[in-house]
Design a protein around this motif. Structure first.
Motif, PDB file in Angstrom:
ATOM      1  N   GLY A   1      17.781   5.850 -83.958  1.00 31.17           N
ATOM      2  CA  GLY A   1      18.901   6.286 -83.185  1.00 31.17           C
ATOM      3  C   GLY A   1      18.786   7.508 -82.618  1.00 31.17           C
ATOM      4  O   GLY A   1      19.771   8.065 -82.012  1.00 31.17           O
TER       5      GLY A   1
ATOM      6  N   THR B   1      25.802  15.051 -79.440  1.00 31.55           N
ATOM      7  CA  THR B   1      24.971  14.020 -80.389  1.00 31.55           C
ATOM      8  C   THR B   1      25.525  14.356 -81.822  1.00 31.55           C
ATOM      9  O   THR B   1      25.869  15.462 -81.850  1.00 31.55           O
ATOM     10  CB  THR B   1      23.822  13.763 -80.108  1.00 31.55           C
TER      11      THR B   1
ATOM     12  N   TYR C   1      10.903   6.062 -76.880  1.00 31.35           N
ATOM     13  CA  TYR C   1      11.566   5.693 -78.207  1.00 31.35           C
ATOM     14  C   TYR C   1      11.259   6.921 -79.001  1.00 31.35           C
ATOM     15  O   TYR C   1      10.024   7.702 -78.951  1.00 31.35           O
ATOM     16  CB  TYR C   1      10.788   4.725 -78.747  1.00 31.35           C
TER      17      TYR C   1
ATOM     18  N   THR D   1      16.626   8.203 -80.629  1.00 29.23           N
ATOM     19  CA  THR D   1      15.962   7.899 -79.306  1.00 29.23           C
ATOM     20  C   THR D   1      17.094   8.584 -78.006  1.00 29.23           C
ATOM     21  O   THR D   1      16.509   8.970 -77.136  1.00 29.23           O
ATOM     22  CB  THR D   1      15.699   6.530 -79.204  1.00 29.23           C
ATOM     23  N   PRO D   2      18.435   8.454 -78.147  1.00 28.63           N
ATOM     24  CA  PRO D   2      19.253   8.996 -77.098  1.00 28.63           C
ATOM     25  C   PRO D   2      19.065  10.448 -77.001  1.00 28.63           C
ATOM     26  O   PRO D   2      19.132  10.803 -75.763  1.00 28.63           O
ATOM     27  CB  PRO D   2      20.623   8.402 -77.332  1.00 28.63           C
TER      28      PRO D   2
ATOM     29  N   CYS E   1      18.689   1.378 -80.014  1.00 25.87           N
ATOM     30  CA  CYS E   1      19.842   1.670 -79.634  1.00 25.87           C
ATOM     31  C   CYS E   1      20.889   0.591 -80.016  1.00 25.87           C
ATOM     32  O   CYS E   1      21.818   0.317 -78.936  1.00 25.87           O
ATOM     33  CB  CYS E   1      20.278   2.352 -78.203  1.00 25.87           C
TER      34      CYS E   1
ATOM     35  N   ILE F   1      24.115  -0.843 -80.466  1.00 27.70           N
ATOM     36  CA  ILE F   1      25.576  -0.198 -80.514  1.00 27.70           C
ATOM     37  C   ILE F   1      26.411  -0.804 -81.601  1.00 27.70           C
ATOM     38  O   ILE F   1      26.707  -2.223 -81.407  1.00 27.70           O
ATOM     39  CB  ILE F   1      26.191  -0.519 -79.130  1.00 27.70           C
TER      40      ILE F   1
ATOM     41  N   ALA G   1      21.561   0.987 -73.549  1.00 28.76           N
ATOM     42  CA  ALA G   1      21.607   0.572 -74.850  1.00 28.76           C
ATOM     43  C   ALA G   1      21.287  -0.768 -74.785  1.00 28.76           C
ATOM     44  O   ALA G   1      20.718  -1.603 -75.718  1.00 28.76           O
ATOM     45  CB  ALA G   1      22.974   0.794 -75.558  1.00 28.76           C
TER      46      ALA G   1
ATOM     47  N   ILE H   1      25.940   4.039 -82.937  1.00 30.73           N
ATOM     48  CA  ILE H   1      24.502   3.333 -83.022  1.00 30.73           C
ATOM     49  C   ILE H   1      24.243   3.454 -84.327  1.00 30.73           C
ATOM     50  O   ILE H   1      24.064   4.354 -85.032  1.00 30.73           O
ATOM     51  CB  ILE H   1      23.611   4.404 -81.989  1.00 30.73           C
TER      52      ILE H   1
END
Lengths: 268, 268
Positions: free
Chosen positions: B231, B248, B165, B233-234, B63, B65, B56, B120
């Motif tokens: 967000g 998630t 991304y 993306t993770p 990301c 935080i 992050a 995030i």
């Protein structure tokens, strides 16, 4: 004091880092290579790296992270090419269990493969913008290090790390305070806006003439002391939290990077 | 679709979270509680937390935080009071070794004492400001989730985490693009400025009518697709990197926090 500057008007960040690497330059770096981002340093073993990164995430004002290395690496990916983090700061500090035990000019002999380096933004980076806006930086005029103070402002703790903010101070004429706020607001990655304008006692500073780090500067009539969060905060936190082993820069003795301050706000 | 909104014009973030907690509300959250910051979620075991926090730090655009919990905690210190992170998102996703295995309405039965939660920033948070600036948010008008796409933009890797991304897309009339950039520039903690204005193919999107997450929206003549880092993306990174266990949010199904978007830029 800055002999290297007076003989070399075209000093680049690369040349300055090489001068540090060969120990020809070991002074504080305020005013050097104006317009280039300068960085504070914290180096920790891997086992403490998560707690410290979380501490920085929770305290972005004193600890804006510019870059974190992979374990054991003395190189950077983003902020500088041709860099050796163990030699390219003018001076370092070694802390063991929270106690300052040495201030070497390089940390080659202290290096271990489990060390992680954190580069943290530095208020020296906004000084070129302040001077361009017509605001005198008194410590540069007086050829000394910026005055820095311990405060009573508690940082948010994270894991083993806790402690109070450290701030840097610049005297600003009353009629330039608004401008000093708006100039620094543009650069949140190098501490951004001031934390305190005026009375030092409000943030626990009892004697403005006796900084805890760096040098005292003249405050003229009509000027107000203005305080910014400082990247020396991790050193106060290390003293309070007593981790086994930490390397930092010596206060005011920064890494000068290849990145221009004006590019900071556009970095992905 | 948003039955809860139509019957309750004074919906507060607390009430919405309570409706999620009791599973009365399990829909996407775009347009709800306008002006309040919404958040994406990543929950990981402690052993993967450092690598993810470093990921992050190296990828602040997708990301950013907002807050990281202490291990095992389902509470927040900063972004919400009266919150249970295991129940207050409308819907969750469970990933095992990179594979999506469940989409439960709460994760109470999956909870473990070694879990760390990362909140995030989410682009839904800048939508109230966009609408106030006179820019239509098409997915809100059409009562659907925002369209999101996988891209060919590589994130900077960190430890075990790597991947590309994910972006969200909003169609913007040509004469409002400048305004859309300047409005979102003000809010870097919720993805900030766009990554791409115009051709989807430049960032590896082959069919704009088929989003990888969320719903397609109408793009009228004279409108340009504008893409913001997302967000989600993770989740693409989790699929690529295959860590053992990750929780998630379901894309578009956000936590609505107690913090106003306008306060984000002043948070220390």
């Amino acid at each position: 004091m800055h002999g290297i500057v007076e003989t070399e008007l075209t000093l680049t960040p690369t040349k300055l880092r090489q001068a540090c690497r060969t120990e020809q330059f070991c002074d504080q770096t305020s005013g050097l290579c104006p317009g280039y981002t300068q960085a504070n340093l914290v180096i920790l073993p891997e086992k403490d790296a998560y707690d410290f990164l979380l501490f920085a995430q929770r305290n972005p004002k004193p600890c804006p992270i510019l870059e974190v290395t992979d374990s054991g690496s003395r190189q950077l990916q983003k902020f500088a090419q041709d860099v050796d983090l163990a030699r390219d700061f003018p001076q370092y500090r070694i802390y063991q269990r929270g106690k300052l035990v040495a201030e070497p000019l390089n940390v080659v002999d202290y290096w271990r493969p489990d060390l992680v380096s954190f580069l943290i933004g530095c208020s020296f980076s906004f000084e070129a913008a302040m001077i361009a806006a017509g605001i005198e930086m008194r410590h540069i005029t007086e050829h000394v290090n910026v005055p820095m103070y311990n405060t009573n402002i508690p940082a948010k703790s994270a894991g083993r790390f806790h402690g109070n903010y450290v701030v840097s101070m610049r005297p600003i004429p009353e009629n330039q305070i608004v401008r000093a706020v708006t100039v620094t607001e543009q650069l949140p990655q190098v501490h951004g806006t001031p934390l305190q304008i005026g009375d030092p006692a409000t943030i626990g500073i009892t004697d403005i003439s006796k900084p805890d780090y760096g040098d005292a500067v003249t405050i003229n009539p009509g000027e107000v002391p203005v305080f910014w969060a400082c990247g020396v905060t991790p050193q106060a936190v290390v003293v309070a939290s007593k981790p086994d082993f930490v390397i930092t820069h010596a206060p005011g003795h920064m890494l000068v990077t290849d990145i221009k301050d004006t590019d900071l706000k556009y970095q992905l």
